[in-house]
Design a protein around this motif. Structure first.
Motif, PDB file in Angstrom:
ATOM      1  N   GLY A 209      56.247  95.157  74.765  1.00  0.00           N
ATOM      2  CA  GLY A 209      56.096  96.465  75.083  1.00  0.00           C
ATOM      3  C   GLY A 209      54.607  97.222  74.792  1.00  0.00           C
ATOM      4  N   LEU A 210      53.839  96.131  74.056  1.00  0.00           N
ATOM      5  CA  LEU A 210      52.328  96.502  73.785  1.00  0.00           C
ATOM      6  C   LEU A 210      51.793  96.642  75.106  1.00  0.00           C
ATOM      7  CD1 LEU A 210      50.336  97.367  71.746  1.00  0.00           C
ATOM      8  CD2 LEU A 210      49.733  94.651  71.711  1.00  0.00           C
ATOM      9  N   PRO A 211      51.055  97.689  75.546  1.00  0.00           N
ATOM     10  CA  PRO A 211      50.423  97.748  76.963  1.00  0.00           C
ATOM     11  C   PRO A 211      49.211  96.968  76.737  1.00  0.00           C
ATOM     12  CG  PRO A 211      50.251  99.786  75.955  1.00  0.00           C
ATOM     13  CD  PRO A 211      50.946  98.949  74.969  1.00  0.00           C
ATOM     14  N   GLY A 212      48.712  96.142  77.762  1.00  0.00           N
ATOM     15  CA  GLY A 212      47.457  95.746  78.168  1.00  0.00           C
ATOM     16  C   GLY A 212      46.565  96.868  78.389  1.00  0.00           C
ATOM     17  N   ILE A 231      48.546  99.076  64.166  1.00  0.00           N
ATOM     18  CA  ILE A 231      47.538  98.999  65.331  1.00  0.00           C
ATOM     19  C   ILE A 231      47.604 100.175  66.150  1.00  0.00           C
ATOM     20  CG2 ILE A 231      47.255  98.100  67.547  1.00  0.00           C
ATOM     21  CD1 ILE A 231      48.847  95.509  66.606  1.00  0.00           C
ATOM     22  N   LEU A 232      46.343 100.774  66.191  1.00  0.00           N
ATOM     23  CA  LEU A 232      45.893 101.999  66.832  1.00  0.00           C
ATOM     24  C   LEU A 232      45.163 101.339  68.344  1.00  0.00           C
ATOM     25  CD1 LEU A 232      45.811 105.196  67.358  1.00  0.00           C
ATOM     26  CD2 LEU A 232      43.682 105.037  65.712  1.00  0.00           C
ATOM     27  N   ILE A 233      45.777 101.837  69.327  1.00  0.00           N
ATOM     28  CA  ILE A 233      45.024 101.507  70.560  1.00  0.00           C
ATOM     29  C   ILE A 233      44.979 102.315  71.351  1.00  0.00           C
ATOM     30  CG2 ILE A 233      47.348 100.504  71.439  1.00  0.00           C
ATOM     31  CD1 ILE A 233      46.031  97.900  72.629  1.00  0.00           C
ATOM     32  N   THR A 234      43.774 102.313  72.412  1.00  0.00           N
ATOM     33  CA  THR A 234      43.489 103.273  73.555  1.00  0.00           C
ATOM     34  C   THR A 234      42.737 102.398  74.691  1.00  0.00           C
ATOM     35  OG1 THR A 234      41.108 103.525  72.928  1.00  0.00           O
ATOM     36  CG2 THR A 234      42.815 104.976  71.901  1.00  0.00           C
ATOM     37  N   GLY A 235      43.126 103.052  75.982  1.00  0.00           N
ATOM     38  CA  GLY A 235      42.599 102.400  77.150  1.00  0.00           C
ATOM     39  C   GLY A 235      43.211 102.606  78.570  1.00  0.00           C
ATOM     40  N   ILE A 236      42.613 102.272  79.453  1.00  0.00           N
ATOM     41  CA  ILE A 236      43.122 102.296  80.719  1.00  0.00           C
ATOM     42  C   ILE A 236      44.401 101.134  80.761  1.00  0.00           C
ATOM     43  CG2 ILE A 236      43.003 101.863  83.136  1.00  0.00           C
ATOM     44  CD1 ILE A 236      40.041 102.814  82.719  1.00  0.00           C
ATOM     45  N   THR A 237      45.514 101.466  81.270  1.00  0.00           N
ATOM     46  CA  THR A 237      46.581 100.503  81.122  1.00  0.00           C
ATOM     47  C   THR A 237      47.033 100.039  82.320  1.00  0.00           C
ATOM     48  OG1 THR A 237      48.287 102.128  81.691  1.00  0.00           O
ATOM     49  CG2 THR A 237      47.737 102.127  79.518  1.00  0.00           C
ATOM     50  N   ASN A 238      47.780  98.990  82.547  1.00  0.00           N
ATOM     51  CA  ASN A 238      48.118  98.460  83.638  1.00  0.00           C
ATOM     52  C   ASN A 238      49.803  99.078  84.149  1.00  0.00           C
ATOM     53  OD1 ASN A 238      49.995  97.273  81.607  1.00  0.00           O
ATOM     54  ND2 ASN A 238      49.515  95.262  81.899  1.00  0.00           N
ATOM     55  N   GLY A 239      49.938 100.371  83.762  1.00  0.00           N
ATOM     56  CA  GLY A 239      51.084 100.733  84.039  1.00  0.00           C
ATOM     57  C   GLY A 239      51.127 101.075  85.526  1.00  0.00           C
ATOM     58  N   PRO A 240      52.197 101.732  86.186  1.00  0.00           N
ATOM     59  CA  PRO A 240      52.218 101.980  87.511  1.00  0.00           C
ATOM     60  C   PRO A 240      51.391 103.035  88.173  1.00  0.00           C
ATOM     61  CG  PRO A 240      54.267 102.775  86.537  1.00  0.00           C
ATOM     62  CD  PRO A 240      53.516 101.813  85.337  1.00  0.00           C
ATOM     63  N   THR A 241      51.373 103.994  87.088  1.00  0.00           N
ATOM     64  CA  THR A 241      50.191 105.149  87.447  1.00  0.00           C
ATOM     65  C   THR A 241      49.016 104.878  87.238  1.00  0.00           C
ATOM     66  OG1 THR A 241      50.385 106.117  85.310  1.00  0.00           O
ATOM     67  CG2 THR A 241      52.285 106.782  86.942  1.00  0.00           C
ATOM     68  N   GLY A 253      56.962  93.836  59.906  1.00  0.00           N
ATOM     69  CA  GLY A 253      57.292  92.584  59.213  1.00  0.00           C
ATOM     70  C   GLY A 253      57.752  91.382  59.834  1.00  0.00           C
ATOM     71  N   ASN A 254      58.550  91.802  61.061  1.00  0.00           N
ATOM     72  CA  ASN A 254      59.118  90.943  62.052  1.00  0.00           C
ATOM     73  C   ASN A 254      58.598  91.405  63.289  1.00  0.00           C
ATOM     74  OD1 ASN A 254      60.703  92.998  62.221  1.00  0.00           O
ATOM     75  ND2 ASN A 254      62.588  91.735  61.652  1.00  0.00           N
ATOM     76  N   GLY A 255      57.810  92.005  63.522  1.00  0.00           N
ATOM     77  CA  GLY A 255      57.390  92.571  64.850  1.00  0.00           C
ATOM     78  C   GLY A 255      56.584  93.816  64.832  1.00  0.00           C
ATOM     79  N   PHE A 256      56.542  94.544  65.907  1.00  0.00           N
ATOM     80  CA  PHE A 256      56.022  95.930  66.023  1.00  0.00           C
ATOM     81  C   PHE A 256      56.750  96.807  66.914  1.00  0.00           C
ATOM     82  CE2 PHE A 256      52.299  92.795  65.090  1.00  0.00           C
ATOM     83  CZ  PHE A 256      51.626  93.576  64.536  1.00  0.00           C
ATOM     84  N   THR A 257      56.659  98.058  66.445  1.00  0.00           N
ATOM     85  CA  THR A 257      57.256  99.023  67.237  1.00  0.00           C
ATOM     86  C   THR A 257      56.302 100.394  67.600  1.00  0.00           C
ATOM     87  OG1 THR A 257      59.479 100.533  67.294  1.00  0.00           O
ATOM     88  CG2 THR A 257      58.330 100.076  65.160  1.00  0.00           C
ATOM     89  N   ASN A 258      56.443 100.710  68.991  1.00  0.00           N
ATOM     90  CA  ASN A 258      55.627 101.920  69.066  1.00  0.00           C
ATOM     91  C   ASN A 258      56.131 103.067  68.165  1.00  0.00           C
ATOM     92  OD1 ASN A 258      55.441 104.183  71.936  1.00  0.00           O
ATOM     93  ND2 ASN A 258      53.749 103.491  70.607  1.00  0.00           N
ATOM     94  N   VAL A 259      55.232 103.968  67.785  1.00  0.00           N
ATOM     95  CA  VAL A 259      55.442 105.113  67.041  1.00  0.00           C
ATOM     96  C   VAL A 259      54.987 106.403  67.791  1.00  0.00           C
ATOM     97  CG1 VAL A 259      54.886 106.541  64.748  1.00  0.00           C
ATOM     98  CG2 VAL A 259      55.056 104.097  64.957  1.00  0.00           C
ATOM     99  N   PRO A 260      56.092 107.024  68.411  1.00  0.00           N
ATOM    100  CA  PRO A 260      55.491 108.268  69.239  1.00  0.00           C
ATOM    101  C   PRO A 260      54.990 109.243  68.258  1.00  0.00           C
ATOM    102  CG  PRO A 260      57.920 107.734  69.615  1.00  0.00           C
ATOM    103  CD  PRO A 260      57.335 106.811  68.432  1.00  0.00           C
ATOM    104  N   VAL A 261      53.689 109.715  68.921  1.00  0.00           N
ATOM    105  CA  VAL A 261      53.103 110.860  68.246  1.00  0.00           C
ATOM    106  C   VAL A 261      53.084 112.087  69.298  1.00  0.00           C
ATOM    107  CG1 VAL A 261      50.990 111.759  67.196  1.00  0.00           C
ATOM    108  CG2 VAL A 261      51.560 109.446  66.913  1.00  0.00           C
ATOM    109  N   PRO A 262      53.933 113.022  69.250  1.00  0.00           N
ATOM    110  CA  PRO A 262      53.913 114.357  70.386  1.00  0.00           C
ATOM    111  C   PRO A 262      52.584 114.878  70.143  1.00  0.00           C
ATOM    112  CG  PRO A 262      55.878 114.311  68.678  1.00  0.00           C
ATOM    113  CD  PRO A 262      54.880 113.173  67.965  1.00  0.00           C
ATOM    114  N   GLY A 263      52.134 115.259  71.492  1.00  0.00           N
ATOM    115  CA  GLY A 263      50.864 115.626  71.842  1.00  0.00           C
ATOM    116  C   GLY A 263      49.675 114.914  72.017  1.00  0.00           C
ATOM    117  N   LEU A 264      49.733 113.795  71.695  1.00  0.00           N
ATOM    118  CA  LEU A 264      48.760 112.674  71.579  1.00  0.00           C
ATOM    119  C   LEU A 264      48.395 112.152  73.057  1.00  0.00           C
ATOM    120  CD1 LEU A 264      46.590 111.130  69.806  1.00  0.00           C
ATOM    121  CD2 LEU A 264      48.448 109.355  69.541  1.00  0.00           C
ATOM    122  N   ARG A 265      47.363 112.413  73.470  1.00  0.00           N
ATOM    123  CA  ARG A 265      46.964 112.082  74.774  1.00  0.00           C
ATOM    124  C   ARG A 265      46.366 110.580  75.028  1.00  0.00           C
ATOM    125  NH1 ARG A 265      43.314 117.277  76.645  1.00  0.00           N
ATOM    126  NH2 ARG A 265      42.790 117.273  74.209  1.00  0.00           N
TER     127      ARG A 265
END
Length: 443
Positions: A209-212, A231-241, A253-265
């Motif tokens: 799930g970690l975006p390129g 991890i904090l990450i920004t940039g242009i992604t390879n998503g469909p849009t 500890g056994n992987g990474f999970t995305n933490v949603p931050v409402p309003g974060l652009r």
């Protein structure tokens, strides 16, 4: 002309009253003058020439004591340059040819120091383009004690418009690294990869799930205080849009999970940095970049159960620049230096002081507006005050500039604990000290 008569007795009483008032207010006036002088001292940065240092853009820089002599050296990339500068104590010397022969010139690059083999010698990681049509490189250079040698890593992709960071993600005592960027110059080739240090090499560890991303930034920090770097990450992604992302990924500890931050652009042409600006023991973050065509600079406070955007009145919206936290005035609070374009055409470089109740801009006379750049704080002259190095594009060309902090106050290290005693059990070593108060300040 008739001169009016003067009542000297009346004048005397008046002058005496004025004198009494002046005497009453002199201490307050003196205090006000002291405050004014102290405020003006906050901007005392002096441009320090480094003979032979090239001006570069689209690059990166990093401080590190590679020769273990107690003085910080630096690595500088950009404009198809890559050079290592040794701190001699009386200046800086370009030692690339003798210490790291074969280093490739780079642009759209990133550099970072880290002792990956635990030999107490700093190694470095570099990524970037070696020419306009290049697909990019990614290389780890090992410090042998007498120089640096390129250590091949099978299947490590070369990237440009990249960002890199070292961190011990699995807490095994060995530094791993994260790289982002594009392998072909477009969003179709973007990656974000975590490479684990096995002790005998590096292996790619997938993070589902970690975006390129490319044309972005990455930073590692333990925002939830569980002892594991996130991890904090920004940039242009390879998503469909083909949009941009700004995401926090929590290390479980056994992987990474995305933490949603409402309003974060989501942003690109970006820079990010973790820092506990309010001294509550929780890492906050600051970032700049483009959200679509909108320039964005935002400070997000860690509330312990989520993040909240904190307004900074007067702070411009930046993109295509750099930012970094640092306590330059040694008051125990993190300030920040920020650069970039404010409206697509205006280059700006600003220092913002943390007052404890907010931030205020502090002028640095002579500091040019700068973008497409890199910057970093460091106490290069070991005087206890943070200096900074900045390299990038200004109006009319490129620069690389070292600015020395000449503030009267310094950031002294704390005294060592005294009268230590120890208690050893089968599974526990307990150290105690008579020292009751220990002041720690960031560098």
């Amino acid at each position: 002309m008739k001169i009016p008569s003067l009542n000297f007795k009346s004048w005397g009483r008046t002058l005496f009253a004025i004198a009494r008032q002046l005497k009453r207010f002199l201490p307050a006036a003196a205090a006000l003058v002291s405050l004014i002088l102290a405020a003006s001292a906050y901007s005392q940065f002096v441009l320090t020439p480094v003979p032979g240092l090239p001006g570069v853009s689209a690059g990166s820089l990093a401080w590190g004591d590679y020769d273990s002599d107690g003085r910080l050296d630096f690595l500088l990339s950009g404009s198809l340059e890559l050079s290592l500068w040794r701190n001699t104590g009386s200046g800086f010397s370009n030692v690339t040819a003798s210490v790291a022969p074969g280093l490739p010139g780079l642009f759209d690059s990133s550099v970072s120091w880290g002792d990956f083999d635990n030999d107490r010698l700093l190694d470095f990681l570099i990524t970037g383009l070696t020419n306009a049509s290049s697909a990019g490189i990614s290389q780890v250079w090992r410090n042998t004690g007498s120089g640096f040698t390129n250590m091949p890593i099978p299947d490590l992709p070369g990237v440009g418009e990249s960002s890199v960071a070292w961190s011990d993600f699995d807490n095994d005592g060995r530094l791993d690294f994260l790289i982002t960027g594009t392998t072909n110059g477009t969003s179709t080739g973007v990656i974000s990869q975590l490479w684990r240090n096995t002790g005998s090499g590096f292996t790619n560890v997938p993070v589902p799930g970690l975006p390129g991303v490319f044309f972005g930034s990455v930073a590692c920090g333990d925002f939830d205080n569980d002892g594991r770097p996130d991890i904090l990450i920004t940039g242009i992604t390879n998503g469909p849009t083909g949009g941009a992302a700004t995401q926090i990924w929590r290390n479980t500890g056994n992987g990474f999970t995305n933490v949603p931050v409402p309003g974060l652009r989501g942003v690109y042409a970006s820079s990010v940095a973790w820092g506990d600006y309010d001294n509550d023991g929780l890492l906050d973050f600051l970032f700049e970049g483009l959200a679509g065509n909108t320039f964005v600079t935002e400070l997000w406070r860690n509330a312990g159960n989520g993040f909240t955007k904190v307004p900074v009145p007067g702070l411009p919206s930046f993109a295509d620049g750099s930012l970094a936290w640092g306590d330059y005035d040694s008051d125990g609070r993190l300030d920040f230096l920020i650069t970039g374009l404010t409206n697509g055409v205006t280059e700006v470089s600003q220092l913002w002081r943390n007052t404890g109740s907010g931030f205020t801009e502090v002028p640095v006379p002579g500091l040019p507006g700068n973008f497409d750049n890199s910057l970093a704080w460091a106490d290069f002259d070991n005087d206890g005050r943070l200096d900074f190095l900045i390299a990038g594009t200004i109006s009319g060309g490129t620069v690389s500039q070292l600015w020395r902090n000449s503030l009267l106050t310094s950031n002294s290290p704390p005294a060592a604990p005294m009268d230590l005693s120890g208690t050893v059990t089968v599974a526990l070593v307990l150290l105690t000290a008579v020292l009751c108060f220990l002041e720690l300040r960031r560098h």
